[in-house]
Design a protein around this motif. Structure first.
Motif, PDB file in Angstrom:
ATOM      1  N   ILE A  34      39.841  32.942  47.710  1.00 44.90           N
ATOM      2  CA  ILE A  34      39.500  32.644  46.323  1.00 44.90           C
ATOM      3  C   ILE A  34      38.376  33.596  45.937  1.00 44.90           C
ATOM      4  O   ILE A  34      37.402  33.762  46.681  1.00 44.90           O
ATOM      5  CB  ILE A  34      39.086  31.179  46.145  1.00 44.90           C
ATOM      6  N   ILE A  35      38.502  34.233  44.792  1.00 45.60           N
ATOM      7  CA  ILE A  35      37.511  35.212  44.354  1.00 45.60           C
ATOM      8  C   ILE A  35      36.303  34.476  43.774  1.00 45.60           C
ATOM      9  O   ILE A  35      36.440  33.619  42.918  1.00 45.60           O
ATOM     10  CB  ILE A  35      38.122  36.189  43.322  1.00 45.60           C
ATOM     11  N   ILE A  36      35.139  34.863  44.272  1.00 43.07           N
ATOM     12  CA  ILE A  36      33.875  34.221  43.908  1.00 43.07           C
ATOM     13  C   ILE A  36      33.008  35.189  43.112  1.00 43.07           C
ATOM     14  O   ILE A  36      32.907  36.367  43.455  1.00 43.07           O
ATOM     15  CB  ILE A  36      33.112  33.789  45.188  1.00 43.07           C
ATOM     16  N   ASP A  37      32.379  34.694  42.058  1.00 51.09           N
ATOM     17  CA  ASP A  37      31.436  35.488  41.274  1.00 51.09           C
ATOM     18  C   ASP A  37      30.177  35.724  42.108  1.00 51.09           C
ATOM     19  O   ASP A  37      29.585  34.778  42.617  1.00 51.09           O
ATOM     20  CB  ASP A  37      31.080  34.745  39.983  1.00 51.09           C
ATOM     21  N   ARG A  38      29.770  36.966  42.260  1.00 50.53           N
ATOM     22  CA  ARG A  38      28.630  37.261  43.136  1.00 50.53           C
ATOM     23  C   ARG A  38      27.299  36.789  42.563  1.00 50.53           C
ATOM     24  O   ARG A  38      26.362  36.555  43.307  1.00 50.53           O
ATOM     25  CB  ARG A  38      28.582  38.745  43.470  1.00 50.53           C
ATOM     26  N   ASP A  39      27.201  36.646  41.242  1.00 47.56           N
ATOM     27  CA  ASP A  39      25.946  36.196  40.635  1.00 47.56           C
ATOM     28  C   ASP A  39      25.787  34.683  40.683  1.00 47.56           C
ATOM     29  O   ASP A  39      24.706  34.173  40.952  1.00 47.56           O
ATOM     30  CB  ASP A  39      25.845  36.677  39.184  1.00 47.56           C
ATOM     31  N   THR A  40      26.864  33.952  40.396  1.00 46.64           N
ATOM     32  CA  THR A  40      26.778  32.490  40.316  1.00 46.64           C
ATOM     33  C   THR A  40      27.308  31.784  41.559  1.00 46.64           C
ATOM     34  O   THR A  40      27.132  30.585  41.700  1.00 46.64           O
ATOM     35  CB  THR A  40      27.572  31.969  39.103  1.00 46.64           C
ATOM     36  N   SER A  41      27.979  32.511  42.444  1.00 45.80           N
ATOM     37  CA  SER A  41      28.617  31.955  43.648  1.00 45.80           C
ATOM     38  C   SER A  41      29.647  30.882  43.303  1.00 45.80           C
ATOM     39  O   SER A  41      29.903  29.984  44.091  1.00 45.80           O
ATOM     40  CB  SER A  41      27.570  31.389  44.613  1.00 45.80           C
ATOM     41  N   GLN A  42      30.235  30.972  42.127  1.00 42.18           N
ATOM     42  CA  GLN A  42      31.246  30.030  41.694  1.00 42.18           C
ATOM     43  C   GLN A  42      32.598  30.733  41.643  1.00 42.18           C
ATOM     44  O   GLN A  42      32.670  31.946  41.451  1.00 42.18           O
ATOM     45  CB  GLN A  42      30.889  29.486  40.313  1.00 42.18           C
TER      46      GLN A  42
END
Length: 109
Positions: A34-42
């Protein structure tokens, strides 16, 4: 050869284990990400699944496309190869980031 699938419209609560177990019902899963946003870790709401067998991959696409998972109807199709980005050797603003040199020298910036 393993085929990579794009899985979109995922719930932000769906995790990699859920994704892997969902697809393992149709054949051997090599990887599930699952691809995770590096800034928000969501989660960004999409991911990729790699399956061993082509026939299993086809069956998973037919059976899972539009299926509701964690409250959302998911999209499943073949992943496209990432296209290389064009190289950008120059600033987009034409090198005038700070205005004219005259204004900088006069302390206006």
């Amino acid at each position: 050869m393993a085929k990579k699938l794009y899985v979109g419209n995922l719930s932000y609560t769906t995790n990699q284990e859920t994704l892997s177990s969902l697809f393992s019902a149709y054949g051997a899963v090599v990887s599930a990400t699952i691809i995770i946003d590096r800034d928000t870790s969501q989660s960004k709401g999409f991911g990729f699944v790699e399956m061993e067998d082509d026939a299993d991959t086809e069956k998973a696409i037919r059976e899972l496309a539009g299926k509701e998972v964690d409250g959302r109807k998911i999209r499943v199709n073949y992943a496209e190869e990432k296209k290389p980005r064009p190289r950008n050797d120059f600033p987009r603003d034409g090198g005038r980031r700070f205005g004219s040199g005259e204004r900088r020298r006069n302390g206006e910036y």
